[in-house]
Design an enzyme around this catalytic site. Sequence first.
Site, short mmCIF file in Angstrom:
data_model
loop_
_atom_site.label_atom_id
_atom_site.label_comp_id
_atom_site.label_asym_id
_atom_site.label_seq_id
_atom_site.Cartn_x
_atom_site.Cartn_y
_atom_site.Cartn_z
N SER A 74 -10.70 2.52 13.78
CA SER A 74 -9.72 1.74 12.69
C SER A 74 -9.79 0.72 14.40
O SER A 74 -9.50 -1.07 13.45
CB SER A 74 -8.68 2.29 12.30
OG SER A 74 -7.72 2.62 13.86
N CYS A 78 -3.74 -2.84 4.30
CA CYS A 78 -2.52 -4.73 4.72
C CYS A 78 -2.73 -5.81 4.69
O CYS A 78 -1.98 -7.00 5.51
CB CYS A 78 -2.60 -3.99 6.88
SG CYS A 78 -2.35 -2.57 6.98
N ASN A 114 4.67 -0.57 12.49
CA ASN A 114 3.66 -1.40 11.39
C ASN A 114 4.77 -1.43 9.81
O ASN A 114 4.78 -0.68 9.38
CB ASN A 114 2.32 -0.33 11.03
CG ASN A 114 1.54 -1.10 10.85
OD1 ASN A 114 1.51 -1.68 10.27
ND2 ASN A 114 0.74 -0.13 10.51
N HIS A 174 -2.23 -9.38 13.41
CA HIS A 174 -1.91 -8.30 12.46
C HIS A 174 -1.25 -6.69 13.24
O HIS A 174 -2.13 -6.80 13.86
CB HIS A 174 -2.04 -7.35 11.60
CG HIS A 174 -2.14 -6.17 10.77
ND1 HIS A 174 -0.98 -5.94 10.25
CD2 HIS A 174 -2.95 -4.78 10.68
CE1 HIS A 174 -1.21 -4.51 9.90
NE2 HIS A 174 -2.22 -4.27 10.17
N GLU A 203 0.98 -1.13 0.15
CA GLU A 203 -0.64 0.46 -0.03
C GLU A 203 0.79 1.26 0.22
O GLU A 203 0.44 2.34 0.44
CB GLU A 203 -1.29 0.41 1.35
CG GLU A 203 -0.55 0.41 2.46
CD GLU A 203 -1.29 -0.12 3.45
OE1 GLU A 203 -2.66 0.67 3.44
OE2 GLU A 203 -1.49 -1.64 4.19
N SER A 232 -7.34 -2.54 6.72
CA SER A 232 -8.87 -1.36 7.17
C SER A 232 -9.55 -1.48 5.14
O SER A 232 -8.67 -1.33 4.33
CB SER A 232 -8.04 -0.42 7.00
OG SER A 232 -7.16 -0.42 8.39
N THR A 246 3.42 5.13 15.56
CA THR A 246 2.85 3.80 14.47
C THR A 246 3.46 3.19 13.57
O THR A 246 2.86 2.45 12.78
CB THR A 246 1.75 3.77 14.42
OG1 THR A 246 0.91 3.82 13.90
CG2 THR A 246 0.59 3.50 16.03
N LYS A 254 -5.16 -5.86 22.70
CA LYS A 254 -6.67 -5.91 22.37
C LYS A 254 -7.61 -7.06 21.35
O LYS A 254 -8.13 -7.18 22.27
CB LYS A 254 -6.44 -4.17 21.61
CG LYS A 254 -6.26 -2.94 22.33
CD LYS A 254 -6.26 -1.79 21.08
CE LYS A 254 -6.03 -0.96 22.07
NZ LYS A 254 -5.77 -0.57 23.14
N1 CAA Z 1 1.16 5.16 30.33
C1 CAA Z 1 1.14 3.71 29.84
N2 CAA Z 1 -0.20 4.14 28.84
C2 CAA Z 1 -0.69 5.49 28.33
C3 CAA Z 1 0.49 6.89 28.74
C4 CAA Z 1 1.25 6.26 29.83
N3 CAA Z 1 2.01 7.89 29.89
N4 CAA Z 1 -0.71 7.52 27.81
C5 CAA Z 1 -1.07 7.07 27.24
N5 CAA Z 1 -1.37 5.48 27.65
C6 CAA Z 1 -2.04 4.88 27.11
C7 CAA Z 1 -3.69 5.33 26.14
O1 CAA Z 1 -3.96 4.82 28.08
C8 CAA Z 1 -3.91 4.12 25.34
O2 CAA Z 1 -3.98 2.91 25.86
P1 CAA Z 1 -5.83 2.07 24.68
O3 CAA Z 1 -4.98 2.62 23.62
O4 CAA Z 1 -5.54 0.94 26.08
O5 CAA Z 1 -6.90 3.06 26.11
C9 CAA Z 1 -2.68 4.35 24.60
O6 CAA Z 1 -1.50 4.36 24.88
C10 CAA Z 1 -3.05 5.01 23.84
O7 CAA Z 1 -3.60 6.09 24.17
P2 CAA Z 1 -4.40 7.06 22.94
O8 CAA Z 1 -5.93 6.78 22.45
O9 CAA Z 1 -4.37 8.62 23.31
O10 CAA Z 1 -3.22 7.44 21.43
P3 CAA Z 1 -3.21 8.67 20.67
O11 CAA Z 1 -4.74 9.09 20.11
O12 CAA Z 1 -2.12 9.39 20.50
O13 CAA Z 1 -3.22 6.67 19.16
C11 CAA Z 1 -3.49 5.49 18.13
C12 CAA Z 1 -3.36 5.76 19.18
C13 CAA Z 1 -4.80 5.45 17.83
C14 CAA Z 1 -3.36 3.91 17.57
C15 CAA Z 1 -2.91 6.59 16.98
O14 CAA Z 1 -1.51 5.57 16.83
C16 CAA Z 1 -2.96 6.11 14.73
O15 CAA Z 1 -3.94 6.54 14.51
N6 CAA Z 1 -2.25 5.11 14.84
C17 CAA Z 1 -2.69 4.79 13.49
C18 CAA Z 1 -3.84 3.57 12.90
C19 CAA Z 1 -3.69 2.66 13.74
O16 CAA Z 1 -2.36 2.02 13.34
N7 CAA Z 1 -4.43 1.85 13.77
C20 CAA Z 1 -5.54 0.56 13.99
C21 CAA Z 1 -6.00 -0.52 13.42
S1 CAA Z 1 -6.43 -0.05 11.90
C22 CAA Z 1 -5.15 -1.38 10.64
O17 CAA Z 1 -5.12 -2.26 11.86
C23 CAA Z 1 -4.39 -0.93 9.35
C24 CAA Z 1 -2.94 -0.76 9.88
O18 CAA Z 1 -2.24 -1.69 9.64
C25 CAA Z 1 -3.31 0.98 9.74
#
Ligand code: CAA
Length: 373
Positions: A199, A110, A257, A222, A78, A290, A151, A231
């Site tokens: 996602s 992916c 990733n 994945h 991709e 996705s 990521t 998760k």
């Molecule tokens: N100590 C320990 N943990 C902490 C922390 C700290 N000080 N501060 C935050 N955290 C934890 C949060 O509680 C959260 O945990 P949970 O998910 O268990 O709730 C985790 O760290 C991440 O924190 P946020 O949710 O606040 O993070 P974010 O909003 O900044 O972004 C993300 C996280 C959504 C993964 C982002 O990085 C993202 O959008 N990534 C790209 C999309 C992605 O990877 N999606 C996955 C599914 S899609 C897919 O699989 C296809 C693909 O390849 C993309």
Amino acid sequence: MKVGIDKMGFYVPKFYLDMEDLAHARGVEVDKYKIGIGQHQTALLSPLEDIVTMAIEAAYDIIQDDKDCIDTILLATESAVDFSKSAGNYVHKMLGLGTHVRILEVKQACYAATGALQLACDYVRIQPDKKVLVLSSDVAWYGFDTPGEATQGAGAIALLVSVNPRLAEVHKGTFVTEDLADFYRPTYSEIPIVDGKLSIRCYTSMLQQVDPGIDYVYTCFHLPFASMADKANKALQIPLSKEKVDITKRFGMMIGNIYNGSLFLSLLSVLVYAKEELSNQTIGMYSYGSGAIGEFFSVTIQDGFESVVNRRQLIEKIEHRQAVSFSSYEELMTLFASKERLENFVPTMKYLSDYNRFVIAKIDRGNRIYQAL
Ligand code: CAA
């Protein structure tokens, strides 16, 4: 008749950024990245590399004895470098394969590598004298100072698919498809448009729709980021122990990733770090792309698989890499993202080392010239 993965190759770039440096630069707590997201390092492409060089490097060693029977290359990505020409054409030339080979580039976020693997298995079922080279090569780039920045990653996987495979028999999977807007990259955009939380929900919901509820010795996932394994595991009908989940993500947490290859990186982690005897054991595999498709399939590890999996060499590939500073990360990714680089480009030799066997020599009006070193 057994069909599946005869050999598996893997490439990760030499350079990486420590997530602690990214956290400091972004004013984020280190634990958010290392514990919350689960990433310790992220692999970075050098200016001498692209998805083509990574795919060549991943495939080179595993095809040497089988060049004559490979008649198909399916390259899943991709991170395409061309809307028309398959990256597989460049790979095919540099691997020194004959003109009798059919090449396709396949795309389904992916998931494409899993789809290609299943199609390749069906192909060799009806043409048992042939082998198919399934490649996945990707650069996960979300842009500076975005939620996805933590990521990112880059790497390639090569799967040689045949009858009577030495590594793993691949079983047919169960899959589910839906039109979703969780993550996509329209042709005008250099970076994906992502609804991160959606996602994760889509990934997990599709997993629950295809999970067969079988107590596998391991289930590989994945891994868009390492803690996605935790998760996903929680969503399984029969979850693995924490110790086993940690094993499925050991390579992913050091690389990030690699999109299409991430599931297979998880399988490599299990092959390298599992404490159990894996011969004749069946491992669950959850693939998610996705947009979206989820497929759950399984692989049975073959007796004597150790002859085609060099654990020490795989660990060395990860350990012998080099950390770069945050400013080098900015330099490398700014160059990667520059549109000019797609048109005319001669890479700086500043990053040349004996790590690479294949590099970009130049890009001339969009046509790519590669060099074996
Ligand atoms: N100590 C320990 N943990 C902490 C922390 C700290 N000080 N501060 C935050 N955290 C934890 C949060 O509680 C959260 O945990 P949970 O998910 O268990 O709730 C985790 O760290 C991440 O924190 P946020 O949710 O606040 O993070 P974010 O909003 O900044 O972004 C993300 C996280 C959504 C993964 C982002 O990085 C993202 O959008 N990534 C790209 C999309 C992605 O990877 N999606 C996955 C599914 S899609 C897919 O699989 C296809 C693909 O390849 C993309």
